[in-house]
Motif scaffolding. Structure first.
Motif, short mmCIF file in Angstrom:
data_model
loop_
_atom_site.label_atom_id
_atom_site.label_comp_id
_atom_site.label_asym_id
_atom_site.label_seq_id
_atom_site.Cartn_x
_atom_site.Cartn_y
_atom_site.Cartn_z
N ILE C 94 -83.47 25.89 -19.59
CA ILE C 94 -83.96 24.53 -19.74
C ILE C 94 -83.50 23.67 -18.58
O ILE C 94 -84.28 22.93 -17.98
CB ILE C 94 -83.49 23.94 -21.09
CG1 ILE C 94 -84.23 24.62 -22.24
CG2 ILE C 94 -83.71 22.44 -21.13
CD1 ILE C 94 -83.71 24.26 -23.60
N SER C 95 -82.22 23.81 -18.22
CA SER C 95 -81.74 22.92 -17.18
C SER C 95 -82.19 23.37 -15.79
O SER C 95 -82.34 22.53 -14.91
CB SER C 95 -80.23 22.79 -17.24
OG SER C 95 -79.64 24.03 -17.44
N ALA C 96 -82.41 24.66 -15.59
CA ALA C 96 -82.76 25.12 -14.25
C ALA C 96 -84.27 25.25 -14.05
O ALA C 96 -84.87 24.54 -13.25
CB ALA C 96 -82.07 26.44 -13.96
N ILE C 97 -84.89 26.13 -14.80
CA ILE C 97 -86.31 26.40 -14.56
C ILE C 97 -87.14 25.17 -14.87
O ILE C 97 -88.02 24.79 -14.11
CB ILE C 97 -86.79 27.62 -15.37
CG1 ILE C 97 -86.00 28.85 -14.94
CG2 ILE C 97 -88.29 27.85 -15.17
CD1 ILE C 97 -86.39 30.14 -15.58
N LEU C 98 -86.82 24.50 -15.97
CA LEU C 98 -87.62 23.32 -16.31
C LEU C 98 -87.36 22.17 -15.35
O LEU C 98 -88.20 21.32 -15.14
CB LEU C 98 -87.36 22.91 -17.76
CG LEU C 98 -87.77 23.93 -18.81
CD1 LEU C 98 -87.55 23.38 -20.20
CD2 LEU C 98 -89.22 24.35 -18.65
N LEU C 99 -86.19 22.16 -14.73
CA LEU C 99 -85.93 21.16 -13.69
C LEU C 99 -86.83 21.44 -12.49
O LEU C 99 -87.46 20.53 -11.95
CB LEU C 99 -84.47 21.19 -13.26
CG LEU C 99 -84.10 20.30 -12.07
CD1 LEU C 99 -84.06 18.84 -12.48
CD2 LEU C 99 -82.77 20.68 -11.46
#
Lengths: 428, 179, 471
Positions: C94-99
Motif C-alpha cells: 500500500i505504501s510503496a506500489i500505491l504511492l
C-alpha cells in the motif's frame, strides 16, 4: 484561487494520414515484400540440397522427427511476427481497459493511441490462421498424427492439443478480443459526440469483462501458440511470462507512437509529465519481465529436471550454441539496458532518450519472441537475413498502415472524457 | 556562548496563499530563510529555489555497494574459501546468487539513503531543530525571515510586505542560538 | 496545479479542515484508553500469555510435541509462517506500489497497514525460530564463517535466501514506516501538554520541524524507498515460494509459484488490513477518513488478486494434467479428492469464490459483507498454504510411508501465540501512535476532500464539473 495561466489546446486535433504518408508506408511494405522474396529464394536455393534431401525423407514417413527443412524456417519467421504484432494490438486494448477499470486520469491525453491498436487484430488473425493452416505441420510437432501415434505423452495431451480445438480457441479468442475492442472504440467515438458519463461508465463495465477474458486467454494462447511448439515441455509460469513480454513491447510501441506523433507537431497536450509516466511504465515492466524471466529460469535451473531443463539447454548449449549469444543479449537489452538507461528522471522526460529506449525495448522483445519460437521449430537452422528483416518490415508496415488509418478516424483527444482536465493539468 | 537572534515569522492559513506570497516576496527582494509547513507542498521547491535532492543518486551508490558486497561475500565463501558440491551445481552458481545480491542491494540502498537523509537534515533522536511556530505542524504555513539578512527593509516595512501577501499574522521571534 | 475530476468520490468526508484532521487523529493518542481498548488489550495479553507458555514448552521439550511425523515433516509451523509473511505484504504494498501509482486513497490506510505488516512479519519470524527447535543456534543461519563451525552458509539454499529476504524486508519496512511517522510525531510533540509526552514524542520525532528543505528530501526519500520496496515486496514472497519450488516435490516444484505466491500474499494482506481497519474505523470513529470509497478500492484489489490466484490454481491443475507426468497429476488429484479434500474445498470456496461476490457494487460497499469476506479470505489463505504444504508431503513416492497429519494442542497453542503477539502489538500501536498519516491526509484534503478548505478558495461546495485545487 488567483489567476493561473491555462494553455488552451485544440481539443479537436486530428491526425491526417495523408496520401504521401500512405505511399511511404506502402513503399516500405513493398520493400519488405521484396526483401522477403529475396530471402525466400536464397533460403530455397541455399539450403536446396540439404533441404530437398530432408524433405524427401519426410515424405517417406518419418513425420515430425526429421531435421527442419527450409519451410520450417519460413513458417517460424512468419509465425513469430504474426504473434508479436498480435500481442502489440491486444496490449493496446488491455492498456485502455486497465486505465478505465483503475480510474486512471493521467492517461486520457494518450488514450486514443493504444485504443487504435485493436484495429490490427483482424489482420493478425488472418495472418495467424493462414500461417497455421499452411505451415502448422512445420511449426507444431503435435499436428502430425503419426508422431502422436508413437508418443504416449502427446496422446495424453491430444484432448487439448488437436487441430480442431486449437482452431476453435484461436477463433474464439480473436473474436472476443475484437468484439470487445469494437465496443470500447465505439463508446469512445460516441462520447466525443454526445458527452456525458454514460459511455464512460459503460466502458468501465466492458473493460472489466475484457480483463477477465484477457486474464484467461493470454495464458491459454501462450500455451497454444508458443509453449506447444515444444510439445513435451511445460512451465506453469509460461503464460504470464509470455504476457509480460507482450505487455512491455506494447507499452514501448505506445510510447514510440506518441513520440512520433509529437514529432509531427501533434499531441501538444501530451506534456513531459505524461512522457515521464510512460517512461516509468517501460522501466517498471521491463523489471517485471525480468522478474518473471528469473523466476522461470531459476526454478528450472535449480531443479534440473530433464523434461524442463531442455528448454534452456536448447537456448544455451544445443545446436553448437547457436542461440547462446542471443540468450544473453536478451537479458542485456531487455533488462540491463532499460534498467540502467531509464533509471534517471531525465531519461524519462526527454524525447530523444525515451525514443531510444522504446525502440530498443521493441527490438529486444521481438528477439525475446524469436528466442521462444525458433529453437523449437528450426533447431539450429534459424538466422537473420533478408527473410527475417523482410517479414518484420512487412508486418510493421502493415501495422503502421492500419493503426495510422485508425488513429486518423477519431480526434487525437478524447475531448469529453470526464477525467480530461486531470490529464491536461497532469503535473508530477 | 549563546546569542539571541531575531526573526520575522509570517503565518499563513493556506498553502496556495503561501506559494503566491513566496513568489511575490522573493520578487520584491526579500530573503526567505525557510518555510515550515504541516505537509509537503507541490511546487514549493522551485518557488523557494530549493534544488532537486540528490538523495536518489546516493541511494544508487549505496545500492551498488550492496551488490558488490553481496557478490564478494558469496563468491569468496562459496567459490574459494570453502567450495562445496551442492546438487551438482557449479562452485560459482550465479543464478543462486541472485536473491541474496538483490536483497543486500535493496538493504544497503535503503539504509544508506535514509542515513544520509537524517544526517543531511540534522534529524535524529535528541535532535532539537528550531520550531518557530508550533502550529506549523498542525494547520499553519510559516515563512521565516532573518531580520539581519533583510537589512534593506525596516522591520515594519517587511512586516507590512508579508501582511500584504495574505499572512494572517506576522510575529517577531527571538531565538537563543548556542554555539 | 492539480485538478480532480468530479467523477471521483471524495476521500475525506464531513467537511474536515486541516485542524480537524490533527484533532481527530491525535485524540486517540492523547486521551485515556477507552474501555473497549482495555478489554481487547487484556484479552490479547492473556492470549499471548497462553501462547508464550506453549512456545516455552515447545522449546523445552522439542518440536516433537507437534503432530509432525516422518512423512509430514513440515506442517503448521511453515503454514503459519507463510500465512503471516503473506499478510505482511499489504502494508508495504500500500505504501510503496500505491504511492508509485499515485493512489490517493492509500493515505488513510497506509500507516496502520504498515504497522500491521511489521507485526505480521514478526509473527512469521517467530515460527522460523520455533521450527528451528534450538532457537539459541539461530545465528547459524547467518554467514558468520569458520569461527562458528567449519563451513559458511550455503548460498544455494532458498532457506538462506529467506533469511536475507525476511530480515531485509523487516528492516526496510520498519525504516519506511518510521520515516513516514516522523512528521506526525512532531505534530504530537508540538501539541503535547505534559513534559513526559513532549520528551518521548520529541525524541521519537527526531527534531523534525517541517522545513521546506526537509520536506523536499523527505519526499525524495519516500519515493526512492517506494521504488526499492516495490521489488522488495515481490522478492520476499517469491523467495518464500522458492523454499518449496526449488525442490522436486510434485505440487511444490512449479514455476508459477513466485508470482502466484505474491498475488496470494497481497490478497490475504489486504483482507487482514480490511479486518483491522473496519474495527479501528468503528472504534475510533474514523468514518470520515476511511470511507466507503476506501473500502471499495480495497475490495477491488482483493477481487483482482483473488482472481489472479484463481487463474494460478487452474493453471497449475491444467499443466499438471498437460505435463503428462504421472506424479504431478496425482499430486493435484490427491489434493482435491484425497484425505485432505476438505482443506482443498475450504481453500477453493474461500479464496476463489468468495471474493467474486465483490463484483457486485452493493457487496463491495457493504461494511458487514466486507468484514465477513475479509475474514473468510484469510481462512482460505491459511488453508491454501496448508494444502500446498501438507497434501504435497503426506503421500510421497513410497506408498508404505504415506501418512496423515493431525495437529496437537501445541500446534494450536503456538499458532495462538502469534495471534496474541499480533494483537498486543497492534493495540499498543493504535493507542500510542497516530493510526492515520495526518500529514499525507492533509496533503490530499484539498484535492480529495468533500469540501474545499482554506480561506483562499472560500466556496464551500464546488458545483462545477471539475474541482480545481492548487496544491
Amino acid at each position: 484561487m488567483g489567476s493561473h495561466s491555462t494553455v488552451h489546446y485544440n481539443l479537436d486535433e486530428k491526425y491526417d494520414f495523408t496520401p504521401e504518408a500512405k505511399k511511404r508506408v506502402l513503399m516500405w511494405l513493398f520493400i519488405g515484400l521484396a526483401m522477403f522474396g529475396v530471402g525466400l529464394a536464397m533460403l530455397i536455393m541455399g539450403g536446396g540440397d540439404h533441404g530437398h534431401e530432408v524433405a524427401h525423407g519426410a515424405t517417406a514417413g518419418h513425420g515430425g522427427a526429421h531435421a527442419p527443412t527450409w519451410t520450417a524456417r519460413l513458417y517460424a519467421v512468419l509465425w513469430h511476427n504474426a504473434l508479436f504484432f498480435t500481442g502489440i494490438s491486444l496490449i493496446g486494448v488491455f492498456f485502455v481497459s486497465i486505465q478505465y477499470v483503475a480510474w486512471a486520469g493521467w492517461s486520457v491525453t494518450i488514450k486514443r493511441i493504444p485504443e487504435a491498436f485493436g484495429a490490427f487484430l483482424p489482420f493478425s488473425f488472418v495472418a495467424m490462421l493462414v500461417i497455421f493452416l499452411l505451415g502448422g505441420h512445420d511449426i507444431f510437432h503435435w499436428t502430425h498424427a503419426d508422431a502422436v501415434a508413437h508418443d504416449e505423452v502427446l496422446q495424453g495431451k491430444s484432448a487439448f492439443l488437436n487441430t480442431p480445438f486449437f482452431l476453435v480457441r484461436m477463433v474464439l479468442f480473436f473474436g472476443l478480443w475484437y468484439f470487445i475492442w469494437r465496443i470500447i472504440r465505439g463508446y469512445s467515438a460516441k462520447e466525443d459526440l454526445e458527452g456525458g458519463l454514460t459511455y464512460y461508465n459503460k466502458t468501465i463495465t466492458v473493460s472489466a469483462v475484457f480483463l477477465i477474458i484477457f486474464g484467461v486467454s493470454t495464458s491459454m494462447v501462450a500455451w497454444d501458440w508458443t509453449m506447444s511448439i515444444n510439445p513435451h515441455w511445460y512451465s506453469t509460469l509460461f503464460g504470464w511470462y509470455h504476457f509480460a513480454s507482450w505487455w512491455v513491447s506494447g507499452i514501448a510501441t505506445i510510447v514510440l507512437t506518441v513520440l512520433l506523433l509529437k514529432e509531427k507537431g501533434l499531441l501538444s497536450f501530451v506534456n513531459q509529465n505524461h512522457l515521464h509516466d510512460l517512461g516509468k511504465f517501460m522501466f517498471a515492466f521491463s523489471v517485471f519481465w525480468t522478474y518473471l524471466w528469473v523466476s522461470q529460469f531459476l526454478l528450472i535451473y535449480y531443479a534440473n529436471i530433464p523434461e524442463e531443463i531442455i528448454y534452456f539447454k536448447e537456448r544455451m548449449h544445443l545446436y553448437d550454441g547457436h542461440y547462446r549469444g542471443l540468450f544473453f543479449f536478451n537479458i542485456i537489452i531487455n533488462f540491463l539496458f532499460p534498467f540502467l538507461f531509464l533509471m534517471t528522471r531525465d531519461a524519462k522526460r526527454q524525447t530523444i532518450l525515451l525514443k531510444i529506449a522504446a525502440i530498443a525495448i521493441i527490438i529486444g522483445h521481438w528477439l525475446d519472441f524469436y528466442l521462444m519460437i525458433m529453437p523449437g521449430v528450426t533447431k539450429g537452422t534459424s538466422g537473420f537475413g533478408f527473410l527475417e528483416f523482410g517479414t518484420v518490415t512487412v508486418f510493421a508496415s502493415a501495422f503502421i498502415y492500419v493503426i495510422s488509418t485508425q488513429i486518423s478516424k477519431l480526434g487525437l483527444l478524447a475531448k469529453n472524457h470526464p477525467m480530461l482536465q486531470e490529464s491536461l493539468h497532469h503535473d508530477i | 556562548m549563546s546569542e539571541v537572534k531575531s526573526y520575522l515569522v509570517g503565518v499563513f492559513d493556506d498553502d496556495d496563499v503561501l506559494l503566491a506570497a513566496i513568489k511575490n516576496l522573493r520578487e520584491q527582494g526579500a530573503k526567505i530563510l525557510e518555510a515550515f509547513t504541516p505537509f509537503p507542498i507541490h511546487g514549493i521547491d522551485p518557488a523557494l529555489g530549493i534544488k532537486r535532492s540528490r538523495l536518489p543518486q546516493a541511494a544508487f551508490m549505496f545500492g551498488a555497494t550492496g551488490t558488490t558486497c553481496a557478490l564478494t561475500l558469496q563468491i569468496s565463501t562459496l567459490g574459494f574459501d570453502w567450495p562445496m558440491n551442492i546438487g551438482g551445481k557449479a562452485h560459482l552458481p550465479f543464478p543462486s546468487f541472485i536473491p541474496v545480491s538483490f536483497e543486500l542491494t535493496v538493504l544497503f540502498a535503503a539504509l544508506g539513503m535514509v542515513g544520509t537523509f537524517l544526517l543531511a537534515s540534522g534529524l535524529g533522536p535528541g535532535s532539537q531543530k528550531t520550531v518557530f511556530d508550533p502550529r506549523s505542524s498542525d494547520d499553519k504555513f510559516i515563512l521565516v525571515f532573518d531580520i539581519e539578512k533583510n537589512k534593506q527593509f525596516s522591520v515594519e516595512k517587511l512586516t507590512e510586505m508579508i501582511k500584504a501577501t495574505g499572512a494572517s499574522e506576522v510575529n517577531i521571534k527571538d531565538i537563543v542560538e548556542k554555539h | 496545479m492539480n485538478v480532480t475530476s468530479s467523477v471521483r468520490e471524495p476521500l475525506v468526508t464531513g467537511g474536515k479542515t486541516w485542524a480537524d484532521i490533527t484533532n481527530d487523529i491525535c485524540r486517540q493518542v492523547e486521551g485515556k484508553p477507552s474501555k473497549s481498548w482495555i478489554i481487547a488489550f487484556t484479552f490479547s495479553v492473556l492470549l499471548l500469555g497462553v501462547g508464550v507458555f506453549c512456545v516455552m514448552y515447545t522449546w523445552f521439550v522439542g518440536i516433537g510435541v507437534w503432530g509432525l511425523n516422518k512423512t509430514v515433516g513440515w506442517a503448521w509451523d511453515i503454514t503459519n509462517f507463510v500465512w503471516w509473511v503473506g499478510i505482511g505484504h499489504a502494508g508495504t504494498l500500500i505504501s510503496a506500489i500505491l504511492l508509485l501509482f499515485r493512489q490517493k486513497w492509500r493515505t488513510s490506510i497506509n500507516r496502520a497497514a504498515e504497522a500491521m505488516t511489521i507485526f505480521a512479519v514478526l509473527c512469521a519470524a517467530s515460527f522460523i525460530l520455533l521450527h528451528m527447535g534450538r532457537p539459541w543456534l539461530a545465528h547459524w543461519a547467518l554467514p558468520l564463517g569458520n569461527t562458528y563451525g567449519s563451513l559458511w552458509v550455503n548460498f544455494n539454499s532458498p532457506l538462506v535466501w529467506d533469511v536475507f529476504a525476511i530480515s531485509t524486508y523487516l528492516t526496510v519496512s520498519v525504516v519506511f514506516w518510521y520515516i513516514g511517522l516522523i512528521p506526525d510525531l512532531a505534530t504530537i510533540r508540538d501539541r503535547a501538554t505534559n513534559k513526559i509526552s513532549r520528551l518521548i514524542y520529541g525524541t521519537m520525532a527526531f527534531g523534525w520541524n517541517g522545513s521546506a528543505k526537509d520536506w523536499s528530501r523527505f519526499e525524495a526519500v519516500s519515493l526512492v524507498l517506494a521504488g526499492l520496496s516495490t521489488p522488495l515486496v515481490l522478492s520476499v514472497h517469491t523467495i518464500v515460494s522458492m523454499d518449496f519450488a526449488t525442490s522436486l516435490v510434485p505440487g511444490w516444484h512449479t514455476t508459477i509459484f513466485p508470482p502466484y505466491f505474491v498475488a496470494g500474499a497481497i490478497f490475504s494482506g489486504f483482507a487482514m488490513v480490511l479486518t483491522l481497519m473496519l474495527i479501528t474505523r468503528k472504534v475510533f470513529h474514523l468514518e470520515d477518513y476511511i470511507t466507503l470509497a476506501h473500502v471499495e478500492s480495497m475490495n477491488k484489489v482483493i477481487t483482482l488478486t483473488g482472481s489472479i490466484v484463481g487463474v494460478a490454481y487452474i493453471t497449475e491443475f491444467f499443466i499438471a494434467w498437460y505435463s503428462g507426468v504421472e506424479y504431478e497429476s496425482y499430486a493435484f488429484i490427491n489434493r482435491a479428492t484425497g484425505p485432505y479434500w476438505w482443506s482443498y474445498l475450504a481453500m477453493m470456496t474461500c479464496n476463489v469464490f468468495s471474493p467474486q461476490l465483490f463484483w457486485f457494487r452493493s457487496v463491495r460497499r457493504s461494511i458487514l459483507a466486507t468484514f465477513v469476506i475479509s475474514i473468510v479470505v484469510n481462512i482460505g489463505m491459511w488453508f491454501e498454504r496448508f494444502v500446498i504444504i501438507v497434501t504435497s508431503l503426506h503421500r510421497d513416492y513410497l506408498p508404505s510411508s504415506w501418512a496423515y497429519f493431525t495437529p496437537t494442542w501445541f500446534d494450536i497453542g503456538d499458532y495462538a501465540n502469534s495471534f496474541g503477539l499480533f494483537f498486543t502489538l497492534f493495540l499498543l500501536f493504535s493507542k500510542f501512535l497516530p493510526v492515520i498519516n495526518m500529514a499525507e491526509v492533509k496533503a490530499i484534503l484539498k484535492s480529495a476532500g468533500d469540501v474545499q478548505t482554506g480561506q483562499a478558495t472560500g466556496n464551500a461546495k464546488v458545483k462545477s464539473n471539475e474541482t480545481v485545487s492548487h496544491n
